[in-house]
Enzyme design. Structure first.
Site, mmCIF file in Angstrom:
data_model
loop_
_atom_site.group_PDB
_atom_site.id
_atom_site.type_symbol
_atom_site.label_atom_id
_atom_site.label_comp_id
_atom_site.label_asym_id
_atom_site.label_seq_id
_atom_site.Cartn_x
_atom_site.Cartn_y
_atom_site.Cartn_z
ATOM 1 N N ASP A 1 0.833 -1.198 0.000
ATOM 2 C CA ASP A 1 0.000 0.000 0.000
ATOM 3 C C ASP A 1 0.872 1.255 0.000
ATOM 4 O OD1 ASP A 1 -2.338 1.816 0.798
ATOM 5 O OD2 ASP A 1 -3.284 -0.149 0.916
ATOM 6 N N HIS B 1 -3.639 5.850 3.472
ATOM 7 C CA HIS B 1 -4.410 4.662 3.095
ATOM 8 C C HIS B 1 -3.851 3.386 3.714
ATOM 9 C CE1 HIS B 1 -6.060 1.672 0.155
ATOM 10 N NE2 HIS B 1 -7.043 2.541 -0.001
ATOM 11 N N SER C 1 -11.307 -1.077 -0.831
ATOM 12 C CA SER C 1 -10.029 -1.069 -0.104
ATOM 13 C C SER C 1 -10.218 -1.395 1.360
ATOM 14 C CB SER C 1 -9.361 0.305 -0.225
ATOM 15 O OG SER C 1 -8.758 0.474 -1.475
#
EC number: 3.4.21.-
Length: 580
Positions: free
Chosen positions: A177, A237, A409
């Site tokens: 990520d 994220h 996600s």
């Protein structure tokens, strides 16, 4: 209404003739004690058993008679390494039963043999496993109530009972990520990672690839990542995804993690304006324990890789080869389906082979409006309004914080966490293909709407963990999964019209085969057939009752029997047991 449309409301069906009944009664001694085999499913090995002797039996009055009874039963278990099994009394319980202990741990088959032999003694009333019980866990994290995916509705993961059985301890999840930021509710579960971003501008740390997987921020100005693309703040994220996988739990702080006993290896591939296919492919290889030239080996190869990332187009050769390599090394690859509200076939890497592609659902149990869909979806998981760890910085890192995000996600790391739970309790590590089968076979139907295809349903953490503990794959599986004598398979579910298939081989002289379904909701129809798989019209036994309480009893049953559960209507939480 025609008579053809009416369902039969009958009792359990017994295939039994008069002569067979006579021989059955002769074959089943009236003095045989009861054997409680349910406890065998609670662990892989067993060493202590509780034996209740009948009032007035010599074993209660005479230590030598008790010793003789135990030694006789122990002889039924084959010797190991040339040594016969020893079985001795530990103490008498307050209520009168005898606690006995074998001198070595017994696997389930050995334990069952011993228990049945103990019960064959006419002095014995019952035999059971001295099983280990555990405190039920409700984590004390202060914001757990805001994590609807971990709640008790049928839209969630059904994870709370799973936490009583598994935490993910001993497993590693690689989060490929944006990297990670420091967070008190996460740091204890983070292992050393790597930064695979080779472009210094994208990486923002000025030195390309290095051993520092810290998220430097992925903000960008208007038009910086393409004409017409507006400015965006840093997403953090990777920190959010990692928290969903394995936030520190039961620490009176913040949120809980799906597999809070697992460890996370952060692998940085996304920076300013995204990340390159070449970097992501190398990261997959490294995270799964493969070799990347010029990069130190990963000291903690992952059982699971989570990739909450994607782009358009077909699965490339480079991406597919990287995934295939990871799978060949035993790493399960879990991928977000994408947020384009379109068919997943156009979303890379979710459209690659050998991945578990995850769609997102809402708190109502419906497919999220943004989620991709299609026949390429394997399973679904909560993805809307998911609270997790974050950072307050709008560009560079600020202070640790929490926030709710929406997206596939957020769904994918829930599934990656459940995979970690499963692998942590499986008797032997499951292959990625077996993991996928298990998740699909134990998934629950979406309680809300789904158009276009949401896979097998919402991942059911407790059913998946239970199936893993029992050494099975939760049902289904084409050729069928093997049932263990007396061991229940729990948490089964299927959508209307779908079916689960099993087999069980019954040795000669077993007397009676009894197959039962019980519990749960919906309506599962039980079919049993000798020698080949049953169909709607070909079967040895089909009770065909409303609900899930069905029984097939077959006499003189030596041979292989095929068991089928077909969903007359969507069912979940059903228990299947076969015993002889």
């Amino acid at each position: 209404m025609s008579t053809a449309s009416l369902r039969k409301r009958t009792g359990s069906l017994t295939i039994l003739g008069a002569s067979a009944l006579t021989s059955l009664l002769l074959a089943m001694p009236a003095f045989a004690g009861e054997v409680y085999l349910d406890g065998l499913a609670t662990a892989q090995t067993h060493q202590k058993f509780i034996v209740t002797y009948k009032d007035g039996s010599t074993a209660l009055a005479s230590p030598s008679a008790l010793t003789t009874s135990l030694r006789t039963a122990a002889r039924a278990v084959p010797a190991k390494a040339g040594k016969a099994l020893g079985l001795n009394s530990v103490r008498r319980l307050a209520l009168g039963p005898e606690l006995v202990r074998a001198d070595r741990a017994l696997d389930r088959a050995e334990a069952e043999t011993l228990m049945r032999q103990l019960a064959a003694d006419p002095n014995v009333q019952s035999v059971e496993v001295d099983q280990i019980l555990h405190a039920t866990l409700t984590p004390n994290d202060t914001r757990l109530s805001e994590q609807w995916a971990f709640g008790t509705t049928n839209a969630g993961l059904n994870i709370r009972p799973a936490w009583d059985k598994a935490t993910g301890s001993g497993t590693v999840v690689a989060v490929i990520d944006t990297g990670i930021t420091s967070h008190a509710d996460l740091n204890a579960n983070i292992l050393a990672g790597y930064d695979f971003i080779s472009d210094a501008t994208t990486a923002r740390d000025g030195n390309g690839r290095d051993s520092n997987a810290a998220d430097e921020g992925d903000w960008y100005a208007a038009n910086e990542c393409g004409a017409g693309i507006p400015a965006a703040s840093s997403s953090w994220h990777g920190t959010h995804v990692a928290g969903t996988v394995a936030a520190v739990t039961n620490n009176t702080t913040g949120v809980a993690g799906t597999a809070y006993g697992a460890k996370v290896v952060p692998v940085r591939v996304l920076g300013k304006c995204g990340g390159s296919l070449s970097d992501i492919a190398d990261a997959i290889v490294w995270a799964s324990g493969g070799t990347v030239s010029g990069i130190p080996a990963n000291a903690n190869p992952a059982e699971v890789i989570n990739m909450s990332l994607g782009g358009g187009g077909s699965c490339s050769t480079t991406m597919q080869n990287a995934i295939n390599g990871a799978v060949s090394r035993g790493t399960t690859v879990v991928v977000a389906a994408g947020n384009d509200a379109s068919n997943v076939s156009g979303s890379l890497p979710a459209n690659c082979a050998n991945v578990i592609a995850v769609a997102a659902t809402t708190s109502a149990g419906a497919k999220a409006s943004y989620s991709n869909f299609g026949t390429g979806i394997d399973v679904s998981a909560p993805g809307s309004s998911i609270l997790s760890t974050l950072n307050s910085g709008t560009t560079t890192p600020g202070s640790a914080s929490y926030a709710s995000y929406n997206g596939t996600s957020m769904a994918s790391p829930h599934v990656a966490g459940v995979v970690a739970l499963v692998q942590s309790v499986a008797p032997t590590a499951l292959t990625p293909a077996a993991v996928e089968t298990l998740l699909k076979n134990t998934a629950r139907a979406l309680p809300g709407a789904c158009s276009g295809g949401c896979g097998a349903g919402i991942v059911n953490a407790d059913a998946a963990v239970t199936a893993a503990i029992n050494g099975g794959s939760g049902g289904g599986g084409g050729g069928g999964n093997t049932l263990t004598n007396g061991t229940p398979v729990t948490g089964l579910g299927a959508a209307t019209g779908a079916e689960l298939n099993y087999t069980i081989t019954v040795p000669a002289g077993s007397g009676t085969l009894t197959v039962t379904t019980s519990g749960g909701s919906g309506d599962a129809d039980l079919y049993v057939r000798a020698g080949s798989a049953p169909t709607d019209s070909a079967y040895t036994c089909r009770p065909y009752r409303s609900g899930n309480a069905e029984t097939c009893t077959i006499t003189a049953p030596s041979g292989t029997y095929y068991v089928r559960l077909k969903a007359y209507s969507t069912f979940s939480g059903v228990t299947l047991r076969a015993s002889y």
